[in-house]
Design an enzyme around this catalytic site. Structure first.
Site, mmCIF file in Angstrom:
data_model
loop_
_atom_site.group_PDB
_atom_site.id
_atom_site.type_symbol
_atom_site.label_atom_id
_atom_site.label_comp_id
_atom_site.label_asym_id
_atom_site.label_seq_id
_atom_site.Cartn_x
_atom_site.Cartn_y
_atom_site.Cartn_z
ATOM 1 N N GLY A 78 0.850 -1.014 -0.037
ATOM 2 C CA GLY A 78 0.271 -0.429 0.104
ATOM 3 C C GLY A 78 0.572 1.509 -0.309
ATOM 4 O O GLY A 78 2.194 1.323 0.558
ATOM 5 N N ARG A 142 1.294 -5.505 -5.015
ATOM 6 C CA ARG A 142 1.421 -7.038 -4.184
ATOM 7 C C ARG A 142 1.974 -7.520 -4.327
ATOM 8 O O ARG A 142 1.598 -8.571 -3.970
ATOM 9 C CB ARG A 142 -0.150 -6.840 -3.226
ATOM 10 C CG ARG A 142 -0.575 -5.339 -2.481
ATOM 11 C CD ARG A 142 -1.740 -5.481 -1.496
ATOM 12 N NE ARG A 142 -2.256 -3.924 -0.848
ATOM 13 C CZ ARG A 142 -1.292 -3.821 0.148
ATOM 14 N NH1 ARG A 142 -0.353 -3.992 1.158
ATOM 15 N NH2 ARG A 142 -2.631 -2.417 0.513
ATOM 16 N N ASP A 173 5.593 -7.820 5.841
ATOM 17 C CA ASP A 173 5.754 -8.889 4.372
ATOM 18 C C ASP A 173 6.497 -8.923 3.938
ATOM 19 O O ASP A 173 7.193 -9.724 3.445
ATOM 20 C CB ASP A 173 3.800 -9.663 3.907
ATOM 21 C CG ASP A 173 2.831 -9.491 4.825
ATOM 22 O OD1 ASP A 173 3.751 -9.881 5.899
ATOM 23 O OD2 ASP A 173 2.165 -10.629 4.648
ATOM 24 N N LYS A 199 7.910 0.493 5.641
ATOM 25 C CA LYS A 199 6.811 1.545 5.203
ATOM 26 C C LYS A 199 5.408 1.139 5.715
ATOM 27 O O LYS A 199 5.539 -0.695 5.684
ATOM 28 C CB LYS A 199 6.376 1.686 3.506
ATOM 29 C CG LYS A 199 5.855 2.119 3.131
ATOM 30 C CD LYS A 199 5.585 1.223 2.333
ATOM 31 C CE LYS A 199 4.461 -0.105 2.621
ATOM 32 N NZ LYS A 199 3.369 -0.814 2.236
ATOM 33 N N THR A 200 4.369 1.745 5.987
ATOM 34 C CA THR A 200 3.198 1.582 5.937
ATOM 35 C C THR A 200 2.703 2.804 6.998
ATOM 36 O O THR A 200 3.227 2.495 8.403
ATOM 37 C CB THR A 200 3.176 0.107 6.112
ATOM 38 O OG1 THR A 200 1.311 0.191 6.504
ATOM 39 C CG2 THR A 200 3.753 -0.579 8.178
ATOM 40 N N ASP A 202 -0.357 2.512 8.371
ATOM 41 C CA ASP A 202 -0.384 1.525 9.783
ATOM 42 C C ASP A 202 0.296 1.257 10.862
ATOM 43 O O ASP A 202 -0.233 0.874 11.808
ATOM 44 C CB ASP A 202 -0.721 -0.427 9.436
ATOM 45 C CG ASP A 202 -1.702 -0.243 7.879
ATOM 46 O OD1 ASP A 202 -2.448 0.662 7.703
ATOM 47 O OD2 ASP A 202 -1.798 -1.635 7.797
HETATM 48 P P1 FBP Z 1 0.575 -1.902 3.753
HETATM 49 O O1 FBP Z 1 0.732 -2.539 4.589
HETATM 50 O O2 FBP Z 1 0.978 -3.087 2.407
HETATM 51 O O3 FBP Z 1 1.289 -0.681 3.500
HETATM 52 O O4 FBP Z 1 -1.140 -1.958 3.495
HETATM 53 C C1 FBP Z 1 -1.779 -1.078 4.545
HETATM 54 C C2 FBP Z 1 -2.794 -0.731 4.287
HETATM 55 O O5 FBP Z 1 -3.702 0.801 3.826
HETATM 56 C C3 FBP Z 1 -3.817 -0.991 5.199
HETATM 57 O O6 FBP Z 1 -4.365 0.062 6.074
HETATM 58 C C4 FBP Z 1 -5.482 -1.236 3.809
HETATM 59 O O7 FBP Z 1 -6.259 -2.777 4.690
HETATM 60 C C5 FBP Z 1 -5.209 -1.581 2.642
HETATM 61 O O8 FBP Z 1 -3.464 -1.361 2.744
HETATM 62 C C6 FBP Z 1 -5.557 -1.422 1.738
HETATM 63 O O9 FBP Z 1 -5.256 -2.598 0.573
HETATM 64 P P2 FBP Z 1 -5.609 -2.233 -0.882
HETATM 65 O O10 FBP Z 1 -4.206 -0.444 -1.062
HETATM 66 O O11 FBP Z 1 -4.719 -3.202 -1.432
HETATM 67 O O12 FBP Z 1 -6.888 -1.484 -0.849
#
Ligand code: FBP
Length: 548
Positions: A78, A142, A173, A199-200, A202
């Site tokens: 993400g 992803r 991951d 990165k994230t 979250d």
């Molecule tokens: P990452 O862990 O890859 O940084 O992504 C986090 C996130 O933004 C979450 O907060 C959310 O649940 C998810 O990605 C949404 O994923 P997508 O962009 O595939 O809809």
């Protein structure tokens, strides 16, 4: 690209670096490390990259000459504000080592490496993206890098382009996979180093050595700005309860940080729900009680923050979802023949008594989502469940019952919001702009020092950037063994909200006051120019965690 006035002015911003990365840099090795748990198993799986020392960069008086080497970079998962600055820091870092070095970006995430889809990132391209949000410079994806065939396909293109080091910018991951790749290339003696960057949005990739993942700061400030605006609107009209779901796939760091910034009437923390074994009804009763108590004081308005991952943390819901997954996997054929109007009753008749009762208590729409919307593995797509609507509907039902019993006098009207994507590509705050640039620069210094299987780290982040401590952490140090798809796998431990941590304690100490009083804080938009106390504050989470 047509640029906004802010984008043009912001392009000139020179991100701050830790002092140690500004001149000539030397790497100082610390103590040998161990994984956080399961040492024997992790050591066995990573014989070439286990136990390496922590690295700290210090200023050196000696200039070193570096041979030409090309570097590859991948954005994984993400989006998170600041990714472009990691790449520009890496670019500036490797050009300083040797101006003939080249940087290649793999397109649309790890898949770009496997499919040999890449572009050279030249100075002109990099300059277009400095201090901007988004991952659009090369895109993200992803695809999981976990199979030997993928590693070998990747190696083909790395060899062809003369790439000696690969930087993977990703979450837990992706960094786990970066470590597996580093080990594989080391075992094969391929001469390719692999470095990770945390990165994230979250905020769940953190530990003793990684203080925060990038993007969390900007994303939380963006959400807090709009929540603050909603709170001011709600305190002006005084007629709505706003149910606001906040992104964060699993951990509740974002909801907690936003709560600390805006002081809402209610904020649910998934980790607490799990620890206290709360049921859905417990959560609904808690919210309804705050609504009723505020109504008794004439305040028929308020805000409720809900973390995206809540449903999976409610133990009873987890059990219901597990039984539904199993039942629908083994009875898919029979279920497909049940008329839509009878599906709910059919499921109620088939589940165990405990799960059947919970399923029957759910609003129609949510029950349907649980049985219909499934991912390619047959699992419930929990992120599609509109928890904010689920909770407000159940609160409305409870309040109606309390009204009949004479326990509630008031009006309840709800509005619903989900804040997630709007925060992931915001223009990085000064903190993220500086932090990311420093991470990218630190990655180049790890490469220069021949390291592999390390994650770039920048610590002491509540101090001015000059005093930040840059270095590298062996990724194996963050690993433990966890069950994934029925098998024990080495993975980076995900950091959930700690209920004995300072941020949660600060929230818990004030939430009863925030519930009853209207003590909202309106943080306003992220500021890029102006007084340092307005522009450069790290998150409340970091400030509380780092408070000595
Ligand atoms: P990452 O862990 O890859 O940084 O992504 C986090 C996130 O933004 C979450 O907060 C959310 O649940 C998810 O990605 C949404 O994923 P997508 O962009 O595939 O809809």
């Amino acid at each position: 690209m047509t640029k906004s006035a802010l984008q043009i002015a912001r392009a000139a911003y020179q991100p701050k670096l830790p002092k140690a990365l500004k001149g000539h840099v030397k790497a100082v090795a610390g103590e040998a490390t161990q994984s956080v748990a399961d040492q024997e198993a992790i050591q066995k799986l990573f014989p070439n990259t286990y136990g390496m020392p922590l690295i700290k960069f210090e200023t050196s008086s000696e200039a070193t000459t570096f041979p030409v080497m090309n570097v590859g970079v991948i954005l994984s998962g993400g989006q998170a504000p600041g990714g472009h600055n990691v790449i520009s820091g890496l670019f500036d870092g490797i050009k300083k080592l040797n101006p003939a070095n080249k940087l290649y970006g793999f397109i649309l995430g790890p898949g770009g490496l496997v499919d040999h889809n890449y572009m050279e990132l030249t100075a002109d391209i990099i300059d277009e993206y400095r201090n901007t949000g988004g991952f659009d410079i090369i895109g993200s994806g992803r695809t999981k890098l976990e199979k030997v065939e993928q590693f070998e396909k990747g190696y083909e293109i790395l060899k062809e382009l003369g790439i000696k080091a690969l930087v993977i910018i990703g979450g837990d991951d992706s960094n786990t996979n970066a470590c597996v790749l580093a080990e594989y290339y080391a075992a094969k003696n391929y001469g390719v180093q692999v470095i990770g960057c945390p990165k994230t949005i979250d905020g769940d990739l953190k530990n003793d050595m990684i203080e925060t993942s990038f993007g969390f700061d900007t994303a939380c400030k963006t959400y807090s700005e709009v929540i603050g605006n909603i709170q001011r609107d709600c305190n002006s009209a005084r007629k709505y309860w706003h149910f606001i779901k906040l992104m964060g796939r699993s951990a509740s760091h974002i909801a907690l940080e936003c709560a600390l910034q805006v002081q809402p009437n209610v904020c649910i923390i998934s980790e607490e729900v799990e620890a206290k074994d709360m049921s859905l009804d417990d959560i609904v009763t808690y919210i309804a009680k705050v609504v009723a108590d505020r109504a008794a004081k004439g305040n028929n308005f308020g805000t409720v923050l809900i973390p995206e991952g809540l449903i999976e943390f409610i133990p009873a819901m987890k059990r219901l979802i597990a039984e539904l997954n199993d039942f629908l996997a083994t009875n898919a054929e029979e279920f497909s023949h049940i008329k839509k109007s009878h599906q709910r009753d059919y499921i109620i008749s088939k589940l165990s008594p405990e799960n059947s009762a919970i399923y029957a208590s759910l609003p129609e729409g949510v029950a349907r989502q649980l049985t219909l919307d499934r991912d390619p593995h047959g699992n419930v797509q929990v992120s599609l469940i509109e928890t904010e609507k689920l909770l407000s509907e159940m609160v409305a039902t409870k309040l109606a019952a309390w009204k009949e019993e004479g326990k509630y006098v008031g009006k309840f009207a709800a509005q619903h919001h989900f804040f997630g994507y709007e925060g992931r590509c915001a223009a990085p705050s000064n903190f993220d702009a500086d932090y990311c640039y420093s991470l990218g620069y630190a990655a180049s210094a790890l490469i220069a020092n021949g390291k592999t299987g390390y994650m770039a780290s920048v610590r002491n982040t509540t101090a001015p950037a000059d005093e930040w401590i840059a270095g590298g952490v062996p990724i194996t140090m963050m690993m433990n063994m966890e069950r994934r798809n029925g098998e024990m796998k080495p993975v980076i431990q995900k950091a959930l909200v700690k209920l004995d941590g300072a941020p949660f304690k600060a929230f818990a100490a004030q939430r009863d006051h925030w519930a009853m009083e209207t003590d909202y804080v309106y943080p306003g938009p992220i500021q890029y120019f102006g007084p340092t106390e307005v522009c450069d504050q790290p998150t409340k989470t970091l400030q509380l965690e780092q408070a000595k």
